[in-house]
Design a protein around this motif. Structure first.
Motif, mmCIF file in Angstrom:
data_model
loop_
_atom_site.group_PDB
_atom_site.id
_atom_site.type_symbol
_atom_site.label_atom_id
_atom_site.label_comp_id
_atom_site.label_asym_id
_atom_site.label_seq_id
_atom_site.Cartn_x
_atom_site.Cartn_y
_atom_site.Cartn_z
ATOM 1 N N LEU A 167 0.846 -1.181 0.000
ATOM 2 C CA LEU A 167 0.000 0.000 0.000
ATOM 3 C C LEU A 167 0.890 1.242 0.000
ATOM 4 C CD1 LEU A 167 -2.731 -1.087 2.577
ATOM 5 C CD2 LEU A 167 -2.874 -1.101 0.079
ATOM 6 N N PRO A 168 1.143 1.824 -1.179
ATOM 7 C CA PRO A 168 1.992 3.022 -1.275
ATOM 8 C C PRO A 168 1.266 4.261 -0.750
ATOM 9 C CG PRO A 168 1.904 1.815 -3.364
ATOM 10 C CD PRO A 168 0.797 1.303 -2.497
ATOM 11 N N GLY A 169 2.043 5.348 -0.631
ATOM 12 C CA GLY A 169 1.524 6.565 -0.043
ATOM 13 C C GLY A 169 0.737 7.458 -0.977
ATOM 14 N N HIS A 170 0.950 7.338 -2.309
ATOM 15 C CA HIS A 170 0.294 8.254 -3.249
ATOM 16 C C HIS A 170 -0.146 7.500 -4.502
ATOM 17 C CE1 HIS A 170 1.317 11.820 -0.901
ATOM 18 N NE2 HIS A 170 2.550 11.368 -0.806
ATOM 19 N N GLU A 171 -0.864 6.407 -4.304
ATOM 20 C CA GLU A 171 -1.213 5.513 -5.414
ATOM 21 C C GLU A 171 -2.736 5.429 -5.579
ATOM 22 O OE1 GLU A 171 -1.663 3.459 -8.378
ATOM 23 O OE2 GLU A 171 0.482 3.583 -7.879
ATOM 24 N N TRP A 172 -3.229 5.934 -6.728
ATOM 25 C CA TRP A 172 -4.666 5.862 -6.994
ATOM 26 C C TRP A 172 -5.164 4.426 -7.043
ATOM 27 C CZ3 TRP A 172 -7.614 9.894 -6.349
ATOM 28 C CH2 TRP A 172 -7.103 11.190 -6.571
ATOM 29 N N GLY A 173 -4.312 3.497 -7.425
ATOM 30 C CA GLY A 173 -4.739 2.121 -7.634
ATOM 31 C C GLY A 173 -5.189 1.385 -6.388
ATOM 32 N N VAL A 174 -4.963 1.932 -5.201
ATOM 33 C CA VAL A 174 -5.425 1.265 -3.978
ATOM 34 C C VAL A 174 -6.701 1.904 -3.444
ATOM 35 C CG1 VAL A 174 -3.076 0.588 -3.360
ATOM 36 C CG2 VAL A 174 -4.035 2.681 -2.379
ATOM 37 N N LEU A 175 -7.234 2.882 -4.178
ATOM 38 C CA LEU A 175 -8.363 3.659 -3.682
ATOM 39 C C LEU A 175 -9.617 3.471 -4.530
ATOM 40 C CD1 LEU A 175 -6.509 7.048 -3.112
ATOM 41 C CD2 LEU A 175 -7.383 5.549 -1.300
ATOM 42 N N ASP A 176 -10.742 3.611 -3.875
ATOM 43 C CA ASP A 176 -12.012 3.724 -4.585
ATOM 44 C C ASP A 176 -12.287 5.212 -4.793
ATOM 45 O OD1 ASP A 176 -14.453 3.250 -5.726
ATOM 46 O OD2 ASP A 176 -15.505 2.906 -3.828
ATOM 47 N N ALA A 177 -11.439 5.853 -5.593
ATOM 48 C CA ALA A 177 -11.520 7.286 -5.831
ATOM 49 C C ALA A 177 -10.819 7.584 -7.140
ATOM 50 C CB ALA A 177 -10.871 8.068 -4.684
ATOM 51 N N GLU A 178 -11.122 8.741 -7.720
ATOM 52 C CA GLU A 178 -10.558 9.120 -9.006
ATOM 53 C C GLU A 178 -9.963 10.535 -8.904
ATOM 54 O OE1 GLU A 178 -10.324 7.293 -11.676
ATOM 55 O OE2 GLU A 178 -11.505 5.583 -10.942
ATOM 56 N N PRO A 179 -8.956 10.861 -9.732
ATOM 57 C CA PRO A 179 -8.446 12.231 -9.790
ATOM 58 C C PRO A 179 -9.548 13.207 -10.208
ATOM 59 C CG PRO A 179 -6.983 10.714 -10.948
ATOM 60 C CD PRO A 179 -8.230 9.954 -10.634
ATOM 61 N N VAL A 180 -9.409 14.440 -9.774
ATOM 62 C CA VAL A 180 -10.421 15.454 -10.105
ATOM 63 C C VAL A 180 -9.943 16.424 -11.166
ATOM 64 C CG1 VAL A 180 -11.516 15.289 -7.843
ATOM 65 C CG2 VAL A 180 -9.691 16.985 -8.211
ATOM 66 N N GLY A 181 -8.712 16.258 -11.657
ATOM 67 C CA GLY A 181 -8.240 17.090 -12.758
ATOM 68 C C GLY A 181 -7.284 18.191 -12.378
ATOM 69 N N LEU A 182 -6.607 18.058 -11.252
ATOM 70 C CA LEU A 182 -5.690 19.110 -10.813
ATOM 71 C C LEU A 182 -4.479 19.244 -11.723
ATOM 72 C CD1 LEU A 182 -5.614 18.577 -6.933
ATOM 73 C CD2 LEU A 182 -7.122 20.052 -8.272
ATOM 74 N N ALA A 183 -4.141 18.192 -12.450
ATOM 75 C CA ALA A 183 -2.957 18.231 -13.312
ATOM 76 C C ALA A 183 -3.272 18.766 -14.690
ATOM 77 C CB ALA A 183 -2.348 16.835 -13.425
ATOM 78 N N ASP A 184 -4.525 19.059 -14.968
ATOM 79 C CA ASP A 184 -4.898 19.559 -16.298
ATOM 80 C C ASP A 184 -4.429 20.983 -16.509
ATOM 81 O OD1 ASP A 184 -6.075 17.153 -16.639
ATOM 82 O OD2 ASP A 184 -8.124 17.862 -16.245
#
Length: 244
Positions: free
Chosen positions: A227-244
């Motif tokens: 379980l890494p510290g900054h990995e979307w793949g372990v979450l039931d959540a999605e990015p909101v577009g901050l990197a756009d």
């Protein structure tokens, strides 16, 4: 058997090379807290602070929290109140991992002794990441009665904190014996799955490259479930577009 649940408590924008050396561009990274429920209820990390304050201290990160991603809401959704948390383990004292501690006045708050000693008076190059007093800020952990750990420590049956320095001077991770396997809350010892290809870990931007490599290797050797510290793949959540 203890169980481990990763939860998203917000996200932030950062240069991709901060997470994976050599990567280019901008990415959105989740801020993750981990709820361990066993003989004790333990929270690993508490995320960044109020979005308005983070916009003042760390504007380039564009910290963002969706509804339900604050600590109180996360605990409530798991059927818990802050008073139910017996202990908080701070993997390290970077600003995006240690705010919100005042919600847990009855909990024991653990940090590695080396991390605490360094964070009190970090070198100027690291002052911003610790929200250091030298910048006329108050680190969120400063008024908290922290319990320093010296080396590997069993916190309760099946849950062990152990040093994984490199990302910071006194970073620690948590190993949880879960259904006959080791679930390893790596935090920023291994920040994403991209840092962990077989046999050859890839750093982000650690304080100490050699110490990081040794710690990452130990984490990967010990972990059945990483379980890494900054990995979307372990979450039931999605990015909101901050990197756009």
């Amino acid at each position: 058997m203890p169980t481990v649940t990763p939860r998203c408590c917000g996200s932030m924008r950062l240069d991709a090379s901060v997470l994976v050396q050599g990567e280019r561009g901008t990415v959105e990274a989740p801020s993750i807290v981990y709820l361990i429920e066993g003989e004790q209820t333990i929270l690993v990390d508490t995320g960044f602070g109020p979005v308005e304050l983070m916009a003042e201290y760390h504007p380039s990160y564009r910290c963002h929290r969706e509804p339900g991603q604050d600590l109180h809401s996360i605990l409530d959704s798991e059927g818990l109140a802050p008073s139910d948390v017996d202990a908080v383990v701070l993997s390290h004292l970077d600003w995006d991992h240690c705010y919100g501690l005042d919600a847990f006045p009855e909990a024991t708050v653990y940090v590695q002794r080396e991390e605490l000693a360094y964070a009190v008076t970090p070198y100027p190059i690291h002052a911003d990441r610790y929200d250091a007093t030298s910048l006329d800020r108050e680190p969120p952990w400063l008024p908290i009665d922290l319990t320093p750990l010296s080396g590997e420590t069993e916190l309760c049956p099946g849950v062990t904190a152990f040093p994984t320095p490199g990302h910071t001077v006194g970073h620690q991770s948590v190993a949880v014996e879960e259904e006959g396997e080791t679930t390893l809350v790596a935090a920023d010892a291994v920040q994403t799955f991209e840092n962990a290809p077989e046999d050859d870990p890839i750093p982000g931007q650690p304080m100490d490259d050699v110490a990081w490599w040794e710690s990452a290797t130990e984490v990967l050797d010990r972990a059945d479930r990483l379980l890494p510290g900054h990995e979307w793949g372990v979450l039931d959540a999605e990015p909101v577009g901050l990197a756009d």
